[in-house]
Design an enzyme around this catalytic site. Structure first.
Site, PDB file in Angstrom:
ATOM      1  N   GLY A   8       0.822  -1.215   0.000  1.00 50.15           N
ATOM      2  CA  GLY A   8       0.000   0.000   0.000  1.00 50.15           C
ATOM      3  C   GLY A   8       0.852   1.259   0.000  1.00 50.15           C
ATOM      4  O   GLY A   8       0.520   2.267   0.641  1.00 50.15           O
ATOM      5  N   GLY A  11      -0.608   4.836  -0.799  1.00 49.86           N
ATOM      6  CA  GLY A  11      -1.750   5.320  -0.017  1.00 49.86           C
ATOM      7  C   GLY A  11      -1.357   6.496   0.851  1.00 49.86           C
ATOM      8  O   GLY A  11      -0.233   7.003   0.773  1.00 49.86           O
ATOM      9  N   ASP A  34       2.722  -1.629  -4.574  1.00 52.33           N
ATOM     10  CA  ASP A  34       1.321  -1.176  -4.624  1.00 52.33           C
ATOM     11  C   ASP A  34       0.668  -1.820  -5.848  1.00 52.33           C
ATOM     12  O   ASP A  34       1.352  -2.271  -6.771  1.00 52.33           O
ATOM     13  CB  ASP A  34       1.233   0.361  -4.722  1.00 52.33           C
ATOM     14  N   ILE A  35      -0.647  -1.865  -5.826  1.00 54.31           N
ATOM     15  CA  ILE A  35      -1.365  -2.474  -6.966  1.00 54.31           C
ATOM     16  C   ILE A  35      -1.272  -1.540  -8.181  1.00 54.31           C
ATOM     17  O   ILE A  35      -1.340  -1.972  -9.325  1.00 54.31           O
ATOM     18  CB  ILE A  35      -2.833  -2.772  -6.567  1.00 54.31           C
ATOM     19  N   TYR A 142     -15.225  -1.687   8.441  1.00 55.83           N
ATOM     20  CA  TYR A 142     -13.837  -1.242   8.670  1.00 55.83           C
ATOM     21  C   TYR A 142     -13.397  -1.636  10.079  1.00 55.83           C
ATOM     22  O   TYR A 142     -12.343  -2.239  10.264  1.00 55.83           O
ATOM     23  CB  TYR A 142     -13.755   0.270   8.495  1.00 55.83           C
TER      24      TYR A 142
HETATM   25  C1  VAH Z   1     -10.601   6.588   8.245  1.00 55.02           C
HETATM   26  N1  VAH Z   1      -8.531   7.874   8.241  1.00 55.02           N
HETATM   27  O1  VAH Z   1     -11.188   7.654   8.409  1.00 55.02           O
HETATM   28  C2  VAH Z   1      -9.101   6.564   8.554  1.00 55.02           C
HETATM   29  C3  VAH Z   1      -8.844   6.262  10.018  1.00 55.02           C
HETATM   30  C4  VAH Z   1      -9.453   6.789  12.387  1.00 55.02           C
HETATM   31  C5  VAH Z   1      -9.735   7.052  10.947  1.00 55.02           C
HETATM   32  O2  VAH Z   1      -8.915   4.909  10.304  1.00 55.02           O
HETATM   33  O3  VAH Z   1     -11.128   5.575   7.868  1.00 55.02           O
END
Ligand code: VAH
Length: 318
Positions: A8, A11, A34-35, A142
């Protein structure tokens, strides 16, 4: 650490970490992957670069062996807002990529770093001064991948002896890589728009506190943790770290000290607001301070001045 592989690398973190680590360990000793393979890019042209899709386990092992790496820094992942829009893909990339990277680290006996996030906490977590060890039941994909990643990294340490280490990053702010699909990216975008348009409409509501950190402190934290004496680490995955906690009107007030005519307005995005509302207002990073000397240097005033100064140069604005 002598030979470091970074996934990554293009990024938000990778695009600065690779350059930062090449200055410390030598250009030829930091292998960026990176991809994507863009033309005329400092990361691609400043040292070894390999095209790598982290879902390709064989290619990752091949690259790691080819360069005889002893450290893997795994950054490739989808951020919170994008992950909430594409949850299946987020699980596949965030967990599939992490598993492949851990397997390569196990096979080649590499030191291993991957970031978690304050997104690993959820609505049931104590919101103020969130402890290092506390309930983690995030309601976002996430967050699910971040908690799962923390558990998987701890498992590889305990079961296979892989030297895994990680931090729970707050929102990261930088002037190098543009905002990339995160919930905290309003705090990056606002500086660009303040200079380009003299105004900003925030997708996060007034009064929404989140932990934040300027990128130079994040880069230093990664290197400091990776260089830390392992015998001093009571925790591994992952350490709470933060530099500041603020809400949108506070960053607007700081910008007004430099751009008095700056105008702030709000058009709240319910999806990203719901994500932000599930995260802590502030976290406790005593463990990181005590176990490996974590220390952030930038606060909101010093970060804002540096962001605006550097963006004026980048955007060629007087
Ligand atoms: C996001 N910048 O907003 C990242 C981070 C704590 C936020 O993990 O997903």
């Amino acid at each position: 650490m002598k030979k470091i592989l970074v996934t990554g690398s293009l990024g938000q973190i990778g695009s600065e970490l690779v350059t930062h680590m090449r200055k410390i360990y030598g250009d030829s000793n930091v292998i960026a992957t990176d991809i994507k393979v863009p033309e005329n890019n400092e990361v691609v042209n400043g040292g070894p670069f390999e095209a790598l899709d982290v879902l390709d386990a064989n290619k990752m092992a091949e690259v790691a062996k080819k360069h005889n790496v002893d450290t893997i820094i795994h950054l490739a992942a989808l951020l919170s807002a994008v992950a909430e829009a594409k949850p299946v893909l987020a699980w596949q990339i965030n967990m599939g990529g992490l598993f492949n990277a851990l397997e390569v680290a196990r096979e080649l006996n590499c030191k291993f770093f991957t970031p978690s996030s304050i997104g690993a906490f959820g609505c049931d977590t104590p919101k103020d001064n969130t402890p290092q060890d506390t309930i983690q039941r995030p309601g976002t994909m996430y967050g699910v991948t971040k908690v799962s990643g923390e558990l998987l990294c701890d498992y590889y340490f305990k079961k296979f002896g892989v030297d895994t280490r990680g931090v729970r990053f707050p929102g990261l702010i930088s002037y190098v890589a543009p905002p990339g699909g995160g919930t905290t990216d309003y705090a990056v975008d606002i500086y660009y728009k303040a200079l380009q348009e003299g105004k900003y409409t925030s997708f996060i509501g007034e009064g929404t506190y989140m932990d934040m950190m300027y990128m130079p402190d994040a880069l230093n934290a990664i290197v400091t943790l990776l260089e830390a004496d392992p015998s001093k680490l009571k925790h591994r995955n992952a350490f709470n770290i933060t530099a500041m906690s603020f809400e949108p009107s506070q960053i607007a007030e700081e910008i007004k000290k430099h751009i008095p005519e700056f105008k702030m307005s709000y058009d709240v995005d319910p999806i990203r607001q719901a994500i932000a509302d599930s995260w802590p207002n502030s976290i406790d990073c005593t463990a990181a301070r005590e176990e490996w000397g974590f220390n952030a240097k930038y606060d909101l005033p010093s970060m804002s001045k540096d962001m605006l100064d550097k963006l004026k140069i980048k955007l060629q604005i007087k």
